[in-house]
Design an enzyme around this catalytic site. Structure first.
Site, PDB file in Angstrom:
ATOM      1  N   GLY A   1     -34.632  18.419  15.888  1.00  0.00           N
ATOM      2  CA  GLY A   1     -34.170  18.914  14.600  1.00  0.00           C
ATOM      3  C   GLY A   1     -34.475  20.382  14.357  1.00  0.00           C
ATOM      4  O   GLY A   1     -34.435  20.858  13.232  1.00  0.00           O
TER       5      GLY A   1
ATOM      6  N   ARG B   1     -27.799   8.067  19.385  1.00  0.00           N
ATOM      7  CA  ARG B   1     -27.474   7.407  18.106  1.00  0.00           C
ATOM      8  C   ARG B   1     -26.129   7.938  17.624  1.00  0.00           C
ATOM      9  O   ARG B   1     -25.545   8.808  18.247  1.00  0.00           O
ATOM     10  CB  ARG B   1     -28.543   7.770  17.080  1.00  0.00           C
ATOM     11  CG  ARG B   1     -28.694   9.284  17.002  1.00  0.00           C
ATOM     12  CD  ARG B   1     -29.481   9.742  15.819  1.00  0.00           C
ATOM     13  NE  ARG B   1     -29.904  11.120  15.926  1.00  0.00           N
ATOM     14  CZ  ARG B   1     -29.171  12.168  15.603  1.00  0.00           C
ATOM     15  NH1 ARG B   1     -27.938  12.014  15.178  1.00  0.00           N
ATOM     16  NH2 ARG B   1     -29.657  13.390  15.709  1.00  0.00           N
TER      17      ARG B   1
END
Lengths: 449, 71
Positions: free
Chosen positions: A164, A292
């Protein structure tokens, strides 16, 4: 085995997005939520909802035991982790499996392998996927300096367990690196519980292009083309589009092939995204693999006409992928704008009560929102409140449609980045489709109309 | 009397000064957290801390007074 009841271990817009596909397939849904989120639409829209804890994520959405208890209490037979939160947590995926439930995602071992950045790099190198020249785990600042000289300045320092964009730092010389090393270790320890660092050569003015892949349990692996994600602030995406407006057809083909090779190399199953950095000469390098569903998956859905959540559920149910690569076509152009509860100039969070929330509607416009008028935008979670996705036959038409859509998007009571999004649409580089990740780091040209 | 105000709504993660401390313009005095982002709040002018109005864990709104300063 067909999934009968799915627990969604997430919140906000992605929980609603998953509920939508489940309804179409006749799958019952269970929402789990914190005390802060009890009034949000996803809690109401799920067939059942279970309160799992107080507002902080550590005590609710990251509390694997509370989530598994909710699954047991409601009789859910599968868990969809969404994105963020526990979605790339191999221990959680393992616990879900051990509880006898289906995890909508790849095998825990694959999540673990791609979650460790150094292992991921090595795996990709072995599979013949280009990686940014970089180091193994570093022991101390002296070793870091020796390695930096080998790979070439400037370097980007990263936490091995990170993600991130948190804790990443560009370093341009020996003194700077030596000074930054201990504090970067401290931050890595604080954020990720692991102070291991590594470095990569810093690619100046790169583009961030990613490829959506899908694989079934028999090893059939396809790509769903690329997404251009170079409009970023603080290393987080703000606008994404597909196709990428700036790469050559040959580069696109090589990227998509490399992504499929990457997925095959790790025995991937389900939906995954392979992220690449593309330099001005269109050399590209593996950045990371997200194991994901991505926030920006609707961009791919709009251009391919496919429902990615439905494909995820198919694979999770053990079905073979029905699609062949040559049946996957791209039609038109799509862009996604992330609406953040934040000050558009200082990029600072702006939690509070939404007085008005009125998303645009119309042909080629899709809004995936986690909130509605009157919702509380809590300070505990990610600032993204909605995504506005726009599709049209060409990029030019999609930009024109985007201007109308964003201008009609009404948000009040909190600050939002809508003025920034509208302003991005006026930037010459963006309009030309020739931009890189430095777009939002420079002063924007303000609207002269 | 001068004051240092919150630049955003959020939770106080850290208070870096105490009553009686001398602060300089530009110095970080409080660390706020909101929406997964940590934002330090700085003193715009120098002074001596006469009161700390928040503690770790307090929730503040944009513009709330965090610290009061005497010249």
């Amino acid at each position: 085995m067909k999934i009968q009841k799915l627990l969604i271990a997430n919140r906000g817009e992605i929980a609603r997005r998953i509920i939508r596909t489940c309804r179409e397939r006749g799958i019952r849904t269970v929402a789990v939520h914190s005390e802060a989120d009890k009034g949000l639409p996803f809690v109401r829209e799920a067939d059942e909802a279970v309160l799992i804890g107080p507002p902080p994520v550590a005590r609710s959405y990251l509390n694997a035991d509370a989530i598994l208890k909710a699954a047991a209490d409601t009789g859910a037979d599968a868990v969809h982790p969404g994105y963020g939160l526990l979605s790339e947590n191999a221990d959680f995926a393992r616990k879900v499996k051990e509880a006898g439930l289906t995890f909508v995602g790849p095998a825990p071992e694959v999540i673990a392998r791609m979650g460790d950045k150094v292992t991921a790099r090595r795996t990709m190198e072995e599979a013949g996927v280009p990686v940014v020249p970089g180091t193994e785990d570093l022991r101390d600042p002296e070793e870091a300096v020796r390695e930096a000289v080998k790979i070439g300045w400037p370097v980007m320092m990263k936490a091995s367990a990170g993600g991130g964009g948190i804790g990443m730092q560009v370093l341009r010389g020996e003194e700077e690196l030596k000074k930054a090393f201990p504090s970067a270790q401290g931050r890595a320890k604080a954020y990720f519980g692991d102070d291991t660092l590594f470095m990569e050569r810093f690619i100046e003015s790169p583009r961030h292009v990613e490829v959506q892949v899908f694989a079934d349990h028999r090893g059939k692996t396809v790509h769903l083309f690329e997404r251009e994600c170079s409009v970023q602030r603080r290393n987080q995406k703000v606008v994404e589009e597909s196709p990428s407006p700036s790469i050559r057809p040959g580069t696109r083909e090589s990227l998509c092939k490399a992504a499929v090779r990457a997925a095959k190399a790790v025995g991937y199953t389900g939906a995954g995204t392979v992220e690449f950095l593309v330099d001005p000469e269109e050399n590209f390098y593996f950045l990371e693999m997200n194991t994901r569903l991505q926030v920006e998956h609707p961009v791919t859905e709009m251009v391919t006409g496919l429902d990615l959540v439905a494909l995820q559920l198919d694979v999770a149910e053990g079905k073979d992928l029905a699609l062949d690569q040559d049946q996957i076509r791209m039609t038109g152009h799509a862009l996604e704008y992330r609406v953040y509860a934040e000050d558009p100039e200082r990029f600072l969070p702006s939690p509070g009560t939404l007085e008005a929330f009125s998303p645009p509607e119309g042909e080629g416009i899709r809004v995936d929102a986690g909130v509605e008028a009157g919702s509380q935008v809590a300070p505990y979670y990610d600032p993204m409140i909605a995504k506005c996705i726009v599709h049209a036959d060409s990029r030019e038409q999609a930009l024109a449609r985007s201007r109308k859509a964003l201008a009609a998007f009404e948000v009040s009571g909190i600050k939002s980045n809508l003025p920034l999004l509208i302003n991005i649409l006026d930037q010459p580089e963006f309009i030309r489709g020739r931009y890189d990740t430095t777009l939002l780091t420079k002063p924007l040209q303000f609207d002269k109309r | 009397m001068k004051s240092i105000q919150a630049t955003m709504a959020g939770t106080v993660l850290q208070v870096m000064v105490s009553e009686g401390d001398r602060v300089e313009s530009g110095q970080d005095v409080v660390l706020l957290e909101s929406m997964k982002m940590e934002v330090p709040v700085q003193a715009e002018e120098g002074g001596t801390v006469s009161a700390v109005k928040v503690e770790v864990g307090s929730f503040v709104s944009d513009g709330d007074i965090l610290i009061e300063l005497d010249d």
